[in-house]
Design a protein around this motif. Structure first.
Motif, PDB file in Angstrom:
ATOM      1  N   SER A 107      46.874  64.247  36.693  1.00  0.00           N
ATOM      2  CA  SER A 107      46.306  65.558  36.401  1.00  0.00           C
ATOM      3  C   SER A 107      45.372  65.563  35.202  1.00  0.00           C
ATOM      4  O   SER A 107      44.407  66.327  35.162  1.00  0.00           O
ATOM      5  N   SER A 108      45.657  64.703  34.228  1.00  0.00           N
ATOM      6  CA  SER A 108      44.803  64.665  33.035  1.00  0.00           C
ATOM      7  C   SER A 108      43.402  64.173  33.338  1.00  0.00           C
ATOM      8  O   SER A 108      42.477  64.395  32.543  1.00  0.00           O
ATOM      9  N   THR A 109      43.201  63.501  34.477  1.00  0.00           N
ATOM     10  CA  THR A 109      41.877  62.975  34.832  1.00  0.00           C
ATOM     11  C   THR A 109      41.027  63.991  35.579  1.00  0.00           C
ATOM     12  O   THR A 109      39.847  63.729  35.837  1.00  0.00           O
ATOM     13  N   LEU A 110      41.604  65.124  35.936  1.00  0.00           N
ATOM     14  CA  LEU A 110      40.859  66.142  36.678  1.00  0.00           C
ATOM     15  C   LEU A 110      39.850  66.831  35.769  1.00  0.00           C
ATOM     16  O   LEU A 110      40.058  66.973  34.560  1.00  0.00           O
ATOM     17  N   ALA A 111      38.744  67.279  36.364  1.00  0.00           N
ATOM     18  CA  ALA A 111      37.827  68.146  35.640  1.00  0.00           C
ATOM     19  C   ALA A 111      38.556  69.428  35.249  1.00  0.00           C
ATOM     20  O   ALA A 111      39.543  69.823  35.882  1.00  0.00           O
ATOM     21  N   TYR A 112      38.047  70.092  34.201  1.00  0.00           N
ATOM     22  CA  TYR A 112      38.736  71.276  33.681  1.00  0.00           C
ATOM     23  C   TYR A 112      38.931  72.339  34.768  1.00  0.00           C
ATOM     24  O   TYR A 112      40.012  72.925  34.892  1.00  0.00           O
ATOM     25  N   GLY A 113      37.895  72.570  35.560  1.00  0.00           N
ATOM     26  CA  GLY A 113      38.005  73.574  36.617  1.00  0.00           C
ATOM     27  C   GLY A 113      39.092  73.233  37.619  1.00  0.00           C
ATOM     28  O   GLY A 113      39.837  74.118  38.080  1.00  0.00           O
ATOM     29  N   VAL A 171      45.415  76.138  30.077  1.00  0.00           N
ATOM     30  CA  VAL A 171      45.943  75.298  31.157  1.00  0.00           C
ATOM     31  C   VAL A 171      47.345  74.792  30.799  1.00  0.00           C
ATOM     32  O   VAL A 171      47.580  74.260  29.718  1.00  0.00           O
ATOM     33  N   ASN A 172      48.279  74.984  31.731  1.00  0.00           N
ATOM     34  CA  ASN A 172      49.680  74.650  31.494  1.00  0.00           C
ATOM     35  C   ASN A 172      50.191  73.823  32.675  1.00  0.00           C
ATOM     36  O   ASN A 172      50.802  74.353  33.600  1.00  0.00           O
ATOM     37  N   ILE A 173      49.902  72.509  32.630  1.00  0.00           N
ATOM     38  CA  ILE A 173      50.292  71.613  33.709  1.00  0.00           C
ATOM     39  C   ILE A 173      50.978  70.384  33.115  1.00  0.00           C
ATOM     40  O   ILE A 173      50.980  70.182  31.902  1.00  0.00           O
ATOM     41  N   PHE A 174      51.570  69.545  33.986  1.00  0.00           N
ATOM     42  CA  PHE A 174      52.133  68.266  33.554  1.00  0.00           C
ATOM     43  C   PHE A 174      51.017  67.219  33.619  1.00  0.00           C
ATOM     44  O   PHE A 174      50.718  66.680  34.689  1.00  0.00           O
ATOM     45  N   HIS A 175      50.408  66.931  32.483  1.00  0.00           N
ATOM     46  CA  HIS A 175      49.198  66.118  32.470  1.00  0.00           C
ATOM     47  C   HIS A 175      49.428  64.675  32.915  1.00  0.00           C
ATOM     48  O   HIS A 175      48.511  64.026  33.414  1.00  0.00           O
ATOM     49  N   ARG A 176      50.645  64.162  32.773  1.00  0.00           N
ATOM     50  CA  ARG A 176      50.901  62.762  33.112  1.00  0.00           C
ATOM     51  C   ARG A 176      51.367  62.591  34.557  1.00  0.00           C
ATOM     52  O   ARG A 176      51.539  61.464  35.020  1.00  0.00           O
ATOM     53  N   LEU A 177      51.567  63.697  35.260  1.00  0.00           N
ATOM     54  CA  LEU A 177      51.985  63.630  36.656  1.00  0.00           C
ATOM     55  C   LEU A 177      50.777  63.798  37.568  1.00  0.00           C
ATOM     56  O   LEU A 177      49.732  64.320  37.173  1.00  0.00           O
ATOM     57  N   SER A 178      50.940  63.388  38.811  1.00  0.00           N
ATOM     58  CA  SER A 178      49.870  63.547  39.795  1.00  0.00           C
ATOM     59  C   SER A 178      49.766  65.009  40.228  1.00  0.00           C
ATOM     60  O   SER A 178      50.663  65.824  39.959  1.00  0.00           O
ATOM     61  N   GLN A 192      41.749  71.465  36.952  1.00  0.00           N
ATOM     62  CA  GLN A 192      43.036  71.668  36.284  1.00  0.00           C
ATOM     63  C   GLN A 192      43.464  73.135  36.371  1.00  0.00           C
ATOM     64  O   GLN A 192      44.649  73.433  36.584  1.00  0.00           O
ATOM     65  N   LYS A 193      42.502  74.044  36.223  1.00  0.00           N
ATOM     66  CA  LYS A 193      42.819  75.479  36.359  1.00  0.00           C
ATOM     67  C   LYS A 193      43.257  75.790  37.785  1.00  0.00           C
ATOM     68  O   LYS A 193      44.189  76.583  38.002  1.00  0.00           O
ATOM     69  N   VAL A 194      42.590  75.183  38.762  1.00  0.00           N
ATOM     70  CA  VAL A 194      42.971  75.387  40.159  1.00  0.00           C
ATOM     71  C   VAL A 194      44.358  74.806  40.419  1.00  0.00           C
ATOM     72  O   VAL A 194      45.179  75.399  41.135  1.00  0.00           O
ATOM     73  N   LEU A 195      44.647  73.662  39.818  1.00  0.00           N
ATOM     74  CA  LEU A 195      45.971  73.061  39.962  1.00  0.00           C
ATOM     75  C   LEU A 195      47.045  73.994  39.419  1.00  0.00           C
ATOM     76  O   LEU A 195      48.130  74.122  40.013  1.00  0.00           O
ATOM     77  N   GLU A 196      46.762  74.657  38.309  1.00  0.00           N
ATOM     78  CA  GLU A 196      47.759  75.593  37.772  1.00  0.00           C
ATOM     79  C   GLU A 196      48.017  76.743  38.741  1.00  0.00           C
ATOM     80  O   GLU A 196      49.147  77.211  38.887  1.00  0.00           O
TER      81      GLU A 196
END
Length: 245
Positions: free
Chosen positions: A140-146, A85-92, A148-152
């Motif tokens: 984004s860091s509060t999302l479930a792992y799945g 997973v490659n997202i900005f964890h501190r952003l919405s 987070q993958k969808v967010l990517e």
């Protein structure tokens, strides 16, 4: 849309990809499978410019893109969703997707317009498309792992791709999350007109959604074809689907 021919890549004498061959037609879902270490992720990094090939050709819509930098390839219409997973964890959720859109539109250096006003409709359209509209303001860091993958995947869609490449999109997901992701991939192809290339270890998923499957072993392509042809191939059964998994 994409044609890879005899692509090679080695690292300190180790041949990670030796004879990579792949064809992806517009509007299709194509899967790449093979045992661990077969060269799948390396092949994807070669296609997207994160690695430079030692030889061979990679043609996208008729033009050779081998060796071009990732941002150039991205702007030509190819987006990659990474295995990790490659997202900005501190952003919405909203800010993650909006950042991708503003980067594509080259508005990231606009210092005089509040970012919240920019590309709002397009950002929400993508978030709705992937099913995260109820989490739009969540960090984004509060999302479930799945999720987070969808967010990517949503971030990748922010680049307005024609070809979306997914590196193990369901890795680490629960069965319920995997089923939802299968539905999402099918829907993106149908509703957004995307062409999708992905690699995956879940064979049920691969044979359920892929129009064609390419099989790699030790850096080389064994076969590419429809699922029933690939499943019946003796070399594939020996290398991957049977005892060689």
């Amino acid at each position: 849309m994409l044609e890879v021919r005899d692509v090679r890549k080695s690292f300190d004498g180790f041949m990670a990809v030796s004879e990579g061959n792949l064809t992806v037609e517009r509007g299709k879902i194509v899967a790449v499978i093979g045992p661990n270490g077969a060269g799948k992720s390396t092949l994807f990094k070669l296609i997207t410019g994160h690695l430079k090939p030692d030889g061979g050709s990679i043609r996208y819509k008729g033009e050779n893109i081998a060796g071009l930098p990732p941002y150039t390839i991205c702007r030509r219409g190819i987006s990659l969703s990474f295995q990790i997973v490659n997202i900005f964890h501190r952003l919405s959720v909203f800010d993650n997707v909006q950042a991708a859109i503003l980067s594509r539109q080259r508005k990231t250096f606009n210092l005089f317009t509040p970012a919240g006003r920019l590309a709002r409709d397009e950002t929400m359209r993508i978030i709705d498309a992937v099913g995260l509209s109820d989490r739009v303001d969540a960090v984004s860091s509060t999302l479930a792992y799945g999720d987070q993958k969808v967010l990517e995947i949503a971030i990748a869609l922010g680049n307005d791709p024609e070809l979306l490449i997914l590196d193990e999109p369901t890795a680490g997901m629960s069965p319920e999350e995997t089923a939802a992701t299968i539905g999402l991939i099918r829907r993106l192809t149908r509703e957004m007109g995307l062409t999708i290339l992905f690699c995956e270890h879940d064979m049920d998923l691969v044979f359920a959604i892929a129009d064609e499957i390419m099989v790699m072993r030790q850096g080389a392509t064994i076969i590419q074809g429809p699922g029933e042809v690939v499943r019946a191939d003796p070399d594939v059964q020996e290398a991957y689907l049977g005892g060689g998994r």
